[in-house]
Design an enzyme around this catalytic site. Structure first.
Site, PDB file in Angstrom:
ATOM      1  N   LYS A 212     -62.608 -45.665 -48.643  1.00  0.00           N
ATOM      2  CA  LYS A 212     -62.814 -45.528 -50.081  1.00  0.00           C
ATOM      3  C   LYS A 212     -62.117 -46.655 -50.842  1.00  0.00           C
ATOM      4  O   LYS A 212     -62.690 -47.251 -51.758  1.00  0.00           O
ATOM      5  CB  LYS A 212     -62.297 -44.183 -50.574  1.00  0.00           C
ATOM      6  CG  LYS A 212     -62.490 -44.010 -52.084  1.00  0.00           C
ATOM      7  CD  LYS A 212     -61.709 -42.854 -52.641  1.00  0.00           C
ATOM      8  CE  LYS A 212     -61.765 -42.867 -54.167  1.00  0.00           C
ATOM      9  NZ  LYS A 212     -60.976 -41.807 -54.785  1.00  0.00           N
ATOM     10  N   PHE A 279     -68.726 -40.998 -62.780  1.00  0.00           N
ATOM     11  CA  PHE A 279     -67.340 -40.587 -62.648  1.00  0.00           C
ATOM     12  C   PHE A 279     -66.680 -40.494 -64.030  1.00  0.00           C
ATOM     13  O   PHE A 279     -65.919 -39.561 -64.305  1.00  0.00           O
ATOM     14  CB  PHE A 279     -66.574 -41.580 -61.765  1.00  0.00           C
ATOM     15  CG  PHE A 279     -65.233 -41.073 -61.311  1.00  0.00           C
ATOM     16  CD1 PHE A 279     -65.145 -40.086 -60.346  1.00  0.00           C
ATOM     17  CD2 PHE A 279     -64.065 -41.567 -61.870  1.00  0.00           C
ATOM     18  CE1 PHE A 279     -63.905 -39.606 -59.928  1.00  0.00           C
ATOM     19  CE2 PHE A 279     -62.833 -41.093 -61.467  1.00  0.00           C
ATOM     20  CZ  PHE A 279     -62.756 -40.104 -60.489  1.00  0.00           C
TER      21      PHE A 279
END
Length: 812
Positions: A212, A279
């Site tokens: 990530k 997000f």
């Protein structure tokens, strides 16, 4: 000025949403650094007004504007599918978001800092690192060019830890040194010319960078627009809004790749931008749900107040206050007092959260940490197995000549000796569907036969073990023999010879299956002698002195017995695991012949293998003179039911003493060594699933009375310690499985132990983390290893009896 609509670029949003971390607001403008230039930016109706704060390239307006346009990615038209109504709606609602294009070196270190962190703290860390670079502007907030790799590589872990970087300190130092060895800043910049997959793979070779974090770096620092930094939150968004239908947990490398591939098909070439907008949308929805940043509308003025204001000024001053007015004033004072009290409480919670965050940083183990520990385990296993058995305290051969197949027959008395108590077990193995089974043993004074038509029959009794009865090893074994005689008398087992198997949790060095010498005591037992003595001889002498005709035929470690309990039920069982008052592993090793190895894994870390991961709280427990084996059994003291409650106790005591929890008021249990029972952590975590009021009820049992914030803090500490313990156990399991090179694609692990069985979170966490670590090994061996955990409810006695039956027959 850059003329641009606020709907295209809103600097208020993009500079504080978690892409860049060294910009600060100064009244109505923003100040920060891009490359070697310090800027002041102000958003007005016409666009973005900018000014250069340092002299570098001041007169080249075209170049400066181009630098800003590149930074804010203004010359790119993001490609969003017209079919993606969810994204189109998000862009319309939350406009002005751009995907920043940042300095690759600064981006790399900022996202190392982002692990388990929040934006304000990441910003403070990046400002600290930034001050190591050249000063561009001196002012209320100094602006620095970000330092080069050589400067960062000169930092020390100690310095960064003192600057509150936590566990990230070692990653920053090590990564900077690794990059410097590879060519410095040029190596990072060259990644921009690499394909996405190559860039990600190279970044993941650096310390502290998982998948990530690597995707964040290539997205914002290397202009790899297809990158999708994937985590639980994004999976949740995709499940809800795009019908992804993927589990949020257990994100293995293979699943990561699969999910990202599916999302790219949906989101297209600008997938990274899509995830950035979605997000941000999720953050705003969360804030709106909590009411963050929203002020409640003022109440309408009362008729009394309106009536007063209609009077002339002098009249208002002289007017008598009505009862309603007095009530209103009293209510106002009460609200003011409550507001002050809540502000004080909020400040206190903020201080606690900051302090707890520091502790979490130190205790939390990342995927990279667990992989590193796994590799240390593999190295340790290989080294110990290659050494002569006389010089090692781990990877001990149990001298099992034959593996049971479940068809064994016979009757045995198993003495299961764990430390706090021991259990005497009668075990009868009847070959499945045997027609000639003879069940003639029965308790005195009872017509009930001890046995039935089951393939395995067991009867047992637990005997207490008091420390004042075990001053010497001879006394200890006399006590065991006396209890065995009592058991045999109860069930008429004292006349005919029956083979005895001793199951113990103390490390022993075997010469054969029925001859072993004691290496050391543990579990809080400290007889004055016994080290180096023959355990089977000590026990046999005590049994004979007790007048029993029985013979000791096998000495078996409890985890080895657990392993063979699993083997008797499932042939693919390769490991035994016990997590109770202690911690240990055993495993089958296939070389020229199969060996059962007692790993004695609880002592891993005694040679400093885990020193870099230990907190001050851990060191207190590991080295405490009031704990068994000071300075030894390091990993056991981080994962088992005896020691985790004590770590919890000293952590809570620390926060209470600092005045950050329970208003600084402690309790006798918190202040007293060993004051927290072993059952406490499972209880508090189980209570947490029902609500914080239930957590408060558990805390009352140890005389701690607090608010929800205190209960939530205790729950967080308990979960944090549990997750770390699970990760350490998983690293040990994965390391042993990988080094053993099992050919089977499916492996079973038989697990026993009170702490494992009673803890509501530990078992699932160990299973999930073990599988995740093994999935990362898939590309090395060419196939996936699927691990199944089977909990043993028959204890170690069943496996010990099968083991003895197979090997006594083999020896005969």
């Amino acid at each position: 000025m850059i003329r641009i609509d606020r709907k295209v670029l809103d600097i208020e949003k993009v500079l504080q949403m978690g892409m860049t971390f060294r910009w600060h607001k100064n009244e109505d403008s923003w100040e920060g650094v891009i490359g070697r230039n310090a800027f002041r930016l102000q958003q007005v109706d016409e666009g973005i007004k900018y000014s250069l704060l340092n002299l570098t390239e001041k007169n080249n307006d075209a170049l400066i504007e181009q630098q800003l346009r590149q930074f804010f990615d203004l010359d790119r038209d993001y490609k969003i599918s017209n079919d993606d109504k969810n994204m189109l709606e998000a862009i319309a609602t939350y406009d002005g978001i751009r995907q920043l294009q940042l300095d690759p070196v600064e981006t790399l270190f900022s996202f190392i800092c982002s692990s388990n962190n929040h934006i304000s703290r990441i910003s403070s860390m990046m400002v600290y690192l930034g001050r190591k670079g050249p000063l561009l502007v001196c002012g209320p907030v100094d602006l620095h060019q970000f330092p080069d790799i050589k400067t960062l590589a000169a930092l020390t872990e100690k310095e960064l830890r003192e600057a509150q970087f936590g566990y990230r300190a070692k990653y920053i130092v090590k990564t900077a040194q690794m990059i410097l060895e590879n060519g410095g800043d040029a190596w990072v910049e060259e990644l921009q010319n690499q394909d996405y997959d190559v860039a990600v793979e190279k970044l993941m070779t650096l310390s502290g960078i998982g998948r990530k974090v690597a995707d964040c770096i290539v997205l914002y620092g290397l202009n790899k627009r297809q990158a999708i930094p994937l985590d639980v939150h994004l999976i949740r968004i995709a499940n809800r809004d795009y019908g992804l239908r993927e589990a949020e947990k257990g994100l293995t490398p293979a699943r990561y790749n699969s999910i990202v591939a599916r999302l790219r098909e949906t989101w297209g070439e600008d997938s990274g931008y899509v995830q950035t907008v979605l997000f941000f949308k999720e953050l705003q929805l969360a804030k709106a749900k909590k009411g963050v940043g929203k002020r409640k509308p003022k109440k309408e003025t009362t008729d009394v107040k309106l009536e007063q204001e209609s009077l002339p000024k002098r009249g208002r001053q002289c007017a008598k206050k009505s009862p309603e007015e007095k009530k209103l004033k009293t209510e106002g004072r009460r609200r003011k007092f409550l507001k002050m009290a809540l502000r004080h409480r909020t400040d206190s919670i903020a201080k606690y959260e900051e302090a707890l965050s520091e502790v979490m940083d130190k205790i939390a183990l990342s995927y990279e940490d667990l992989n590193a520990i796994k590799e240390k385990v593999k190295g340790d296993v290989k080294a110990k197995l290659e050494k002569d058995q006389s010089g090692v305290g781990r990877m001990l051969n149990s001298y099992v000549a034959k593996i049971p197949n479940g068809s064994e027959k016979g009757e045995y008395i198993v003495l299961d000796f764990g430390g706090r108590f021991f259990r005497v077990v009668y075990v009868r193995l009847n070959q499945a569907n045997s027609a000639d089974a003879d069940f003639s043993v029965a308790p005195k004074g009872s017509g009930t036969k001890l046995g039935n038509d089951e393939a395995v029959f067991m009867e047992s009794k637990i005997y207490p073990l008091r420390k004042n009865q075990t001053k010497g090893s001879e006394e200890l074994f006399k006590l065991i023999a006396k209890s065995c005689a009592d058991f045999c008398s109860r069930f008429r087992l004292e006349e005919n010879p029956i083979d005895i198997v001793l199951v113990n949790s103390f490390p022993c060095r075997h010469e054969s299956i029925n001859k072993a010498t004691l290496i050391r005591w543990n579990k809080g037992l400290h007889p004055s002698d016994g080290i180096g003595l023959d355990v089977s001889e000590l026990l046999q002498n005590a049994i004979s002195d007790a007048g029993l005709p029985h013979k000791v035929v096998a000495i078996v470690n409890d985890t080895v017995a657990c392993l063979f309990t699993g083997v008797s039920e499932e042939v693919n069982t390769k490991l035994g695991l016990i997590i109770g008052t202690g911690f240990n592993l055993s495993f089958l090793r296939t070389e020229e012949q199969t060996q059962a190895v007692n790993a004695e894994m609880g002592s891993f870390g005694d040679d400093g293998e885990l020193d870099e991961y230990l907190t001050s709280f851990d060191k207190d427990i590991v080295n405490a003179g009031y704990m068994p084996n000071p300075g030894k059994q390091v990993i056991e003291k981080l994962v088992s039911g005896t020691y985790l409650p004590e770590i919890f106790r000293i952590m809570v005591k620390h926060f209470v003493d600092e005045g950050l929890m329970f208003n600084g008021v402690s309790s006798d249990q918190i202040d007293r060594v060993g004051g927290i029972p072993g059952s406490f952590l499972p209880q508090i975590i189980r209570a947490g699933t029902q609500g914080l009021n239930h957590v408060q009820d558990v805390l009352i049992n140890i005389d701690l009375c607090g608010m929800y914030a205190d209960a939530e803090a205790c729950l967080s500490i308990a979960k944090m310690l549990t997750h770390r313990a699970a990760g350490l156990v998983a690293a040990c399991l994965a390391g042993i499985i990988e080094v053993s090179n099992y050919s089977k694609h499916s492996i079973n692990i038989c697990v026993d132990g009170s702490f494992y069985k009673s803890h509501p979170l530990l078992a699932s966490s160990i299973q999930e983390m073990t599988q995740e670590l093994l999935d990362g090994h898939e590309h090395h061996i060419g196939h996936k290893i699927q691990v199944t955990f089977r909990t043993s409810y028959d204890g170690s006695a069943k496996g010990a009896a099968f083991l003895a039956a197979a090997n006594v027959a083999a020896n005969q």
